[in-house]
Scaffold this motif. Structure first.
Motif, PDB file in Angstrom:
ATOM      1  N   LYS A  74      53.813  39.956  36.639  1.00 59.18           N
ATOM      2  CA  LYS A  74      53.917  41.311  37.196  1.00 59.18           C
ATOM      3  C   LYS A  74      54.505  42.255  36.156  1.00 59.18           C
ATOM      4  O   LYS A  74      54.958  41.830  35.085  1.00 59.18           O
ATOM      5  CB  LYS A  74      54.792  41.299  38.453  1.00 59.18           C
ATOM      6  N   ALA A  75      54.509  43.529  36.488  1.00 57.04           N
ATOM      7  CA  ALA A  75      55.083  44.539  35.607  1.00 57.04           C
ATOM      8  C   ALA A  75      56.534  44.186  35.283  1.00 57.04           C
ATOM      9  O   ALA A  75      57.305  43.800  36.173  1.00 57.04           O
ATOM     10  CB  ALA A  75      55.010  45.912  36.264  1.00 57.04           C
ATOM     11  N   GLY A  76      56.885  44.284  34.009  1.00 56.56           N
ATOM     12  CA  GLY A  76      58.238  43.979  33.579  1.00 56.56           C
ATOM     13  C   GLY A  76      58.425  42.552  33.100  1.00 56.56           C
ATOM     14  O   GLY A  76      59.435  42.246  32.452  1.00 56.56           O
ATOM     15  N   ASP A  77      57.476  41.650  33.412  1.00 55.95           N
ATOM     16  CA  ASP A  77      57.558  40.274  32.931  1.00 55.95           C
ATOM     17  C   ASP A  77      57.199  40.201  31.446  1.00 55.95           C
ATOM     18  O   ASP A  77      56.634  41.141  30.879  1.00 55.95           O
ATOM     19  CB  ASP A  77      56.604  39.373  33.721  1.00 55.95           C
ATOM     20  N   GLU A  78      57.506  39.066  30.844  1.00 55.50           N
ATOM     21  CA  GLU A  78      57.078  38.806  29.471  1.00 55.50           C
ATOM     22  C   GLU A  78      56.117  37.632  29.448  1.00 55.50           C
ATOM     23  O   GLU A  78      56.286  36.654  30.184  1.00 55.50           O
ATOM     24  CB  GLU A  78      58.283  38.506  28.570  1.00 55.50           C
ATOM     25  N   VAL A  79      55.099  37.736  28.594  1.00 58.87           N
ATOM     26  CA  VAL A  79      54.108  36.677  28.425  1.00 58.87           C
ATOM     27  C   VAL A  79      53.985  36.367  26.941  1.00 58.87           C
ATOM     28  O   VAL A  79      53.753  37.266  26.126  1.00 58.87           O
ATOM     29  CB  VAL A  79      52.736  37.090  28.983  1.00 58.87           C
ATOM     30  N   ILE A  80      54.171  35.107  26.582  1.00 54.45           N
ATOM     31  CA  ILE A  80      54.016  34.698  25.192  1.00 54.45           C
ATOM     32  C   ILE A  80      52.526  34.529  24.894  1.00 54.45           C
ATOM     33  O   ILE A  80      51.786  33.937  25.677  1.00 54.45           O
ATOM     34  CB  ILE A  80      54.775  33.387  24.921  1.00 54.45           C
ATOM     35  N   CYS A  81      52.108  35.056  23.744  1.00 53.79           N
ATOM     36  CA  CYS A  81      50.693  35.027  23.390  1.00 53.79           C
ATOM     37  C   CYS A  81      50.530  34.678  21.915  1.00 53.79           C
ATOM     38  O   CYS A  81      51.284  35.154  21.063  1.00 53.79           O
ATOM     39  CB  CYS A  81      50.052  36.393  23.670  1.00 53.79           C
ATOM     40  N   GLN A  82      49.579  33.843  21.627  1.00 49.37           N
ATOM     41  CA  GLN A  82      49.211  33.543  20.243  1.00 49.37           C
ATOM     42  C   GLN A  82      48.848  34.845  19.530  1.00 49.37           C
ATOM     43  O   GLN A  82      48.080  35.653  20.050  1.00 49.37           O
ATOM     44  CB  GLN A  82      48.026  32.587  20.258  1.00 49.37           C
ATOM     45  N   SER A  83      49.407  35.057  18.354  1.00 50.62           N
ATOM     46  CA  SER A  83      49.136  36.307  17.642  1.00 50.62           C
ATOM     47  C   SER A  83      47.754  36.319  17.010  1.00 50.62           C
ATOM     48  O   SER A  83      47.061  37.339  17.041  1.00 50.62           O
ATOM     49  CB  SER A  83      50.197  36.547  16.561  1.00 50.62           C
ATOM     50  N   MET A  84      47.341  35.198  16.430  1.00 55.16           N
ATOM     51  CA  MET A  84      46.036  35.158  15.775  1.00 55.16           C
ATOM     52  C   MET A  84      44.966  34.846  16.807  1.00 55.16           C
ATOM     53  O   MET A  84      44.692  33.688  17.141  1.00 55.16           O
ATOM     54  CB  MET A  84      46.014  34.130  14.656  1.00 55.16           C
ATOM     55  N   MET A 125      65.132  33.712  26.362  1.00 54.91           N
ATOM     56  CA  MET A 125      66.006  33.249  27.443  1.00 54.91           C
ATOM     57  C   MET A 125      67.465  33.573  27.155  1.00 54.91           C
ATOM     58  O   MET A 125      68.262  33.826  28.070  1.00 54.91           O
ATOM     59  CB  MET A 125      65.799  31.754  27.677  1.00 54.91           C
ATOM     60  N   ALA A 126      67.845  33.573  25.853  1.00 52.68           N
ATOM     61  CA  ALA A 126      69.214  33.942  25.479  1.00 52.68           C
ATOM     62  C   ALA A 126      69.501  35.398  25.837  1.00 52.68           C
ATOM     63  O   ALA A 126      70.662  35.777  26.033  1.00 52.68           O
ATOM     64  CB  ALA A 126      69.431  33.711  23.985  1.00 52.68           C
ATOM     65  N   LYS A 127      68.450  36.199  25.927  1.00 47.94           N
ATOM     66  CA  LYS A 127      68.580  37.599  26.336  1.00 47.94           C
ATOM     67  C   LYS A 127      68.444  37.768  27.845  1.00 47.94           C
ATOM     68  O   LYS A 127      68.378  38.880  28.360  1.00 47.94           O
ATOM     69  CB  LYS A 127      67.526  38.447  25.624  1.00 47.94           C
ATOM     70  N   GLY A 128      68.354  36.628  28.547  1.00 46.70           N
ATOM     71  CA  GLY A 128      68.251  36.673  30.002  1.00 46.70           C
ATOM     72  C   GLY A 128      66.838  36.878  30.513  1.00 46.70           C
ATOM     73  O   GLY A 128      66.644  37.215  31.687  1.00 46.70           O
ATOM     74  N   ILE A 129      65.833  36.669  29.641  1.00 43.49           N
ATOM     75  CA  ILE A 129      64.429  36.872  30.027  1.00 43.49           C
ATOM     76  C   ILE A 129      63.664  35.562  29.841  1.00 43.49           C
ATOM     77  O   ILE A 129      63.524  35.075  28.712  1.00 43.49           O
ATOM     78  CB  ILE A 129      63.767  37.962  29.159  1.00 43.49           C
ATOM     79  N   LYS A 130      63.188  35.000  30.928  1.00 42.96           N
ATOM     80  CA  LYS A 130      62.360  33.800  30.827  1.00 42.96           C
ATOM     81  C   LYS A 130      60.893  34.217  30.869  1.00 42.96           C
ATOM     82  O   LYS A 130      60.433  34.823  31.846  1.00 42.96           O
ATOM     83  CB  LYS A 130      62.655  32.840  31.979  1.00 42.96           C
ATOM     84  N   PRO A 131      60.121  33.922  29.810  1.00 42.32           N
ATOM     85  CA  PRO A 131      58.696  34.276  29.815  1.00 42.32           C
ATOM     86  C   PRO A 131      57.976  33.669  31.014  1.00 42.32           C
ATOM     87  O   PRO A 131      58.294  32.556  31.453  1.00 42.32           O
ATOM     88  CB  PRO A 131      58.181  33.694  28.496  1.00 42.32           C
ATOM     89  N   LYS A 132      56.995  34.391  31.539  1.00 42.34           N
ATOM     90  CA  LYS A 132      56.315  33.983  32.764  1.00 42.34           C
ATOM     91  C   LYS A 132      55.128  33.062  32.485  1.00 42.34           C
ATOM     92  O   LYS A 132      54.736  32.276  33.348  1.00 42.34           O
ATOM     93  CB  LYS A 132      55.830  35.231  33.511  1.00 42.34           C
ATOM     94  N   ALA A 133      54.527  33.163  31.283  1.00 38.51           N
ATOM     95  CA  ALA A 133      53.358  32.343  30.955  1.00 38.51           C
ATOM     96  C   ALA A 133      53.192  32.286  29.447  1.00 38.51           C
ATOM     97  O   ALA A 133      53.764  33.090  28.704  1.00 38.51           O
ATOM     98  CB  ALA A 133      52.105  32.916  31.609  1.00 38.51           C
TER      99      ALA A 133
END
Length: 378
Positions: A74-84, A125-133
């Motif tokens: 959802k809005a405000g979440d973080e998603v890790i993505c391959q850069s290349m 996560m150290a910043k209090g944000i757990k990526p969603k996917a």
């Protein structure tokens, strides 16, 4: 002298596609539902195995978008993505108002680096944000390091959205790509290993989730006699006409893969005497790539032999080639977002090249490619 164009990766019809299309016209099934859609989904489910369910959609990008929604992004979440990767892997993150966090590649498979991935997770996560996917990609058909990424996914309980848009027919330890993620994505764009003109699919683990994906892809219409909507929906379903093309293409999929892999071997032999040019190949027998695109990297300081100069040289003879994907963290639209890793993907982009790889290339095409590359190298 004027040359006919040798394309990087053009559509390759098998011949039976028109039978499915004609049947759709004769029965007037031209809407985004019908027997070809059902048949195409079943063909893909049988091909992939692992008891997966497939929802045929209008594009691979649509599949990524719906996949992220089904994973609860959802809005405000973080998603890790391959850069290349191609931007379609990352754009749907922004569609949802979420924040992409980009991760570098590792040199063996050119895919998401497990070490950089875990670093990204720990620091967010150290910043209090757990990526969603985690959006992990099988680049150019090469499987990513499946076990390493799955172990990190399980350790931190973050699901993987497996972008297998370029990897239909590839496998890792004899299991098909498109079956490793919590959810997985396929693409049938015009230049892919098989095509439906435009199209994609979402691969899910159970029937109920497929039904939810189809519901969202057909404007999220509630079960009511009138048009009622309790959720935001999308017009993302694949048409019965395009699915007919896909059914015909499934009949030649294995043949197309064999021919693409033969093109890879063609380049391995072509460059074997030139140690400063490395052909992108499987790191071990655990990996089986469809070699959707055959790619090379120039590892030299010689200014006369660079990927850019080869691309420009080939273009003079109507031979299409293309730089490797420009990493997302270097793109103007994404450069402000977090990035973890070194410069592997940047190095590959600056020194790599995709060469003609289509399953419909003939002996005359290969002869011209070989001749011109040899002229360039010598």
């Amino acid at each position: 002298m004027e040359f006919s164009k040798i394309w990087l990766s053009s559509p390759h019809m098998g011949g039976t596609e028109q039978n499915y299309i004609a049947e759709a016209f004769q029965s007037n099934w031209v809407a985004p539902l019908g027997p070809n859609v059902t048949g195409f989904e079943l063909d893909l489910e049988q091909y992939l195995g692992q008891d997966k369910f497939v929802a045929a959609l209008s594009s691979g990008t649509a599949a990524i978008h719906l996949g992220l929604i089904l994973l609860g992004v959802k809005a405000g979440d973080e998603v890790i993505c391959q850069s290349m990767t191609f931007s379609a892997s990352a754009n749907p993150i922004l569609y949802l108002g979420a924040t992409p966090v980009f991760v570098d590649s590792e040199i063996k498979t050119w895919n998401m680096c497990p070490n950089a991935l875990e670093e990204a997770i720990k620091k967010r996560m150290a910043k209090g944000i757990k990526p969603k996917a985690i959006v992990a990609v099988h680049l150019y058909g090469m499987p990513f390091q499946v076990e390493a990424l799955q172990a990190i996914s399980e350790k931190y309980e973050i699901p993987i959205l497996e972008d297998s848009a370029e990897a239909l027919g590839s496998s890792y330890k004899n299991q098909k790509c498109g079956t490793f993620g919590t959810l997985s994505v396929l693409s049938f764009n015009g230049n892919k290993i098989i095509t439906t003109s435009g199209g994609g699919a979402l691969v899910v683990p159970h029937k109920e989730l497929k039904e939810k994906a189809v519901f969202l892809a057909t404007q999220a219409r509630d079960n009511a006699p009138h048009y009622q909507h309790s959720e935001i929906g999308y017009n993302y379903r694949l048409s019965n006409i395009c699915a007919g093309i896909g059914r015909g293409q499934m009949e030649v999929l294995d043949s197309h893969i064999s021919k693409r892999r033969a093109m890879h071997e063609f380049y391995v032999h072509l460059f074997e005497k030139h140690r400063f040019v490395k052909v992108f190949s499987e790191p071990s027998t655990d990996f089986y790539s469809n070699h959707w695109l055959s790619c090379v990297v120039f590892e030299t300081n010689e200014k006369q032999h660079t990927s850019t100069k080869l691309r420009e040289f080939l273009d003079r003879f109507s031979i299409e080639s293309r730089p490797l994907w420009k990493p997302m963290h270097l793109q103007p639209i994404f450069e402000k977002y977090p990035y973890f890793g070194g410069n592997v993907s940047q190095h590959l982009f600056e020194n790599g090249l995709c060469l003609p790889s289509g399953s419909n290339l003939n002996e005359a095409d290969r002869a011209r490619i070989k001749e011109k590359i040899n002229v360039f190298l010598f």
